[in-house]
Design a protein around this motif. Structure first.
Motif, short mmCIF file in Angstrom:
data_model
loop_
_atom_site.label_atom_id
_atom_site.label_comp_id
_atom_site.label_asym_id
_atom_site.label_seq_id
_atom_site.Cartn_x
_atom_site.Cartn_y
_atom_site.Cartn_z
N VAL A 70 0.84 -0.93 -0.19
CA VAL A 70 0.08 0.01 0.09
C VAL A 70 1.02 1.21 -0.06
CG1 VAL A 70 -1.71 1.39 1.37
CG2 VAL A 70 -2.00 -1.30 1.23
N ARG A 71 1.90 1.28 0.97
CA ARG A 71 2.90 2.42 1.05
C ARG A 71 3.67 2.66 -0.34
NH1 ARG A 71 7.94 2.24 2.29
NH2 ARG A 71 7.77 0.23 3.11
N LEU A 72 4.07 1.80 -0.86
CA LEU A 72 4.84 1.92 -2.20
C LEU A 72 3.91 2.27 -3.33
CD1 LEU A 72 7.36 -0.93 -1.93
CD2 LEU A 72 7.77 1.37 -1.73
N VAL A 79 4.74 9.66 -8.17
CA VAL A 79 5.42 9.61 -9.19
C VAL A 79 4.69 9.80 -10.70
CG1 VAL A 79 7.38 8.69 -10.66
CG2 VAL A 79 7.26 8.58 -8.14
N PHE A 80 3.64 8.90 -10.75
CA PHE A 80 2.75 8.75 -11.90
C PHE A 80 2.17 10.01 -12.12
CE2 PHE A 80 2.11 3.81 -11.13
CZ PHE A 80 3.53 3.61 -11.41
N TYR A 141 16.76 -0.64 -6.75
CA TYR A 141 15.52 -0.08 -6.91
C TYR A 141 14.33 -0.95 -7.01
CZ TYR A 141 18.59 3.93 -6.96
OH TYR A 141 19.53 4.94 -7.05
N HIS A 142 14.78 -2.21 -7.70
CA HIS A 142 13.70 -3.19 -8.31
C HIS A 142 13.28 -4.20 -7.02
CE1 HIS A 142 11.43 -5.48 -10.82
NE2 HIS A 142 11.99 -6.40 -11.24
N LEU A 143 14.46 -4.13 -6.09
CA LEU A 143 14.32 -5.06 -5.00
C LEU A 143 12.86 -5.03 -4.16
CD1 LEU A 143 17.77 -5.72 -3.27
CD2 LEU A 143 16.28 -7.17 -4.58
N ASP A 144 12.54 -3.80 -4.00
CA ASP A 144 11.31 -3.52 -3.30
C ASP A 144 10.04 -4.45 -3.98
OD1 ASP A 144 12.15 -1.93 -1.26
OD2 ASP A 144 11.66 -0.15 -2.33
N HIS A 145 9.98 -4.34 -5.08
CA HIS A 145 8.96 -4.89 -5.76
C HIS A 145 9.05 -6.61 -5.63
CE1 HIS A 145 5.77 -5.67 -8.74
NE2 HIS A 145 6.72 -6.21 -9.56
N HIS A 146 10.24 -6.95 -5.68
CA HIS A 146 10.44 -8.51 -5.41
C HIS A 146 10.47 -9.04 -4.01
CE1 HIS A 146 11.22 -10.33 -9.39
NE2 HIS A 146 11.75 -9.10 -9.76
N LYS A 147 10.45 -8.15 -3.01
CA LYS A 147 10.01 -8.46 -1.50
C LYS A 147 8.77 -9.11 -1.63
CE LYS A 147 12.53 -4.84 0.81
NZ LYS A 147 12.66 -3.54 1.22
N SER A 148 7.67 -8.99 -2.64
CA SER A 148 6.60 -9.60 -2.63
C SER A 148 6.79 -10.92 -3.50
CB SER A 148 5.39 -8.74 -3.20
OG SER A 148 5.19 -7.77 -2.31
N HIS A 160 9.78 0.88 -5.67
CA HIS A 160 10.40 1.88 -5.52
C HIS A 160 10.28 3.26 -6.33
CE1 HIS A 160 14.00 4.51 -4.65
NE2 HIS A 160 14.12 3.76 -3.29
N PRO A 161 10.01 4.33 -5.85
CA PRO A 161 9.83 5.59 -6.46
C PRO A 161 10.64 5.77 -7.65
CG PRO A 161 9.79 6.23 -4.29
CD PRO A 161 10.14 4.67 -4.13
N VAL A 162 12.00 5.27 -7.49
CA VAL A 162 12.89 5.52 -8.78
C VAL A 162 12.31 4.57 -9.75
CG1 VAL A 162 15.17 5.33 -9.46
CG2 VAL A 162 14.85 6.09 -7.37
N GLU A 163 12.17 3.27 -9.45
CA GLU A 163 11.54 2.30 -10.40
C GLU A 163 10.16 2.97 -11.20
OE1 GLU A 163 11.11 -1.81 -9.78
OE2 GLU A 163 10.30 -2.13 -11.54
#
Ligand SMILES: [Zn+2]
Ligand SMILES: [Zn+2]
Length: 251
Positions: A70-72, A79-80, A141-148, A160-163
Motif C-alpha cells: 500500500v505504501r509503495l 510519481v505517476f 530499486y527493483h528489490l522493493d517489488h521483489h520483496k513480494s 520503489h519511486p525510482v523504479e
C-alpha cells in the motif's frame, strides 16, 4: 481539431499545476484502488471456489507485505501524477502526437496505434526490467517489488519511486513518437493497469482450453509473471512473451 481542452488550461500558473497534480494523484489512486479491489473481490471472494485450483500463491500475504505494498503504491502514484502533469505540459506545447479527432487518422489506425504502443512499451519494459536484474545500481530499486514473492493485486503498483519513474517516463516519450487518439490513450492506461493487476493477483484467469492456447503462448498472464517473482532470472516481459522467447529468458 485543435486540442481545445488542453489549451484552455493555464499550465504556466503554479497553483493550476498543483491543483492538476493533486487531481491526477487522486484519480490514479482511486482508479487503482477500485480496479484492484474489484478484481480481488471477483476472483478471491465471489468465485473463490471456482478458481481454487488456479490460485498461485503458496502462502497468504502477511500484514507487513500488504502495508508495504500500500505504501509503495501510494509513492508510485505520486510519481505517476508528476509524469502525468509533465505529459500535459508537453501536450499543450505541441510536443506530443496526441490527436483529439478520431478521423484525423484512418479508423483502422486506432487499434493498430494501441498495438504499436504496446509492442514499443513491452520492448522498453523488457530491457529496463532485465537491466534492473543485471546491474547492481539499478537492482536496488527493483528489490522493493521483489520483496513480494506471493504477489497480490496490490503488488501491481508496489515499486520503489525510482523504479516507478523509470516505468512512467516512457509514456510521454512514446506519446511524442506514436500518434495516438486521446481515447486510445485512455484505453492504453486502462489496459496497463489491468494487465499489472491480472499479472500480480495470484490467480490464473486465462482459460486453459485449446482456444486460448495461442493467446496464453504470446500474452503474459498471472502464471508467467508469478514465475518471475519466484525465478527472478526468467520471464521479464510486460504484455507479450516474444522478447523472453527471443532472448531465451522464458521459463
Ligand atoms: Zn523483476
Ligand atoms: Zn511483478
Amino acid at each position: 481539431m485543435t486540442a481545445s481542452f488542453i489549451n484552455n488550461i493555464d499550465l504556466t500558473d503554479f497553483k493550476t499545476l498543483l491543483l492538476l497534480y493533486l487531481m491526477l494523484f487522486a484519480i490514479i489512486l482511486f482508479r487503482y484502488a477500485l480496479l484492484s479491489g474489484s478484481y480481488y473481490y471477483v476472483f478471491h471472494v465471489v468465485f473463490k471456489k471456482k478458481y481454487a485450483d488456479r490460485m498461485l500463491a503458496t502462502k497468504m500475504p502477511t500484514a507487513k507485505q500488504i502495508k508495504r505494498e500500500v505504501r509503495l503504491s501510494v509513492y508510485s502514484t505520486f510519481v505517476f501524477g508528476l509524469v502525468g502533469v509533465a505529459l500535459l505540459v508537453l501536450w499543450q506545447n505541441g510536443y506530443t502526437k496526441i490527436y483529439m479527432n478520431p478521423t484525423d487518422y484512418p479508423l483502422w489506425y486506432f487499434p493498430i496505434s494501441i498495438l504499436i504502443f504496446m509492442v514499443l512499451h513491452d520492448t522498453y519494459y523488457y530491457w529496463i526490467h532485465k537491466w534492473m536484474h543485471e546491474y547492481k545500481w539499478l537492482r536496488r530499486y527493483h528489490l522493493d517489488h521483489h520483496k513480494s514473492v506471493n504477489t497480490t493485486v496490490l503488488t501491481s503498483f508496489s515499486f520503489h519511486p525510482v523504479e516507478s519513474f523509470f516505468q512512467a517516463i516512457i509514456l510521454p516519450i512514446l506519446f511524442t513518437i506514436v500518434p495516438l487518439n486521446i481515447f486510445a490513450i485512455l484505453i492504453i492506461l486502462l489496459l496497463m493497469t489491468f494487465s499489472a493487476i491480472i499479472n500480480h493477483a495470484g490467480v490464473e484467469v486465462y482459460p486453459s482450453n485449446s482456444l486460448f492456447r495461442g493467446f496464453r503462448k504470446y500474452v503474459i498472464g498471472a502464471t508467467h509473471h508469478d514465475i518471475h517473482h519466484r525465478h527472478v532470472q526468467k520471464n521479464f516481459g510486460l504484455y507479450f512473451t516474444f522478447w523472453d522467447r527471443l532472448m531465451k529468458t522464458e521459463y
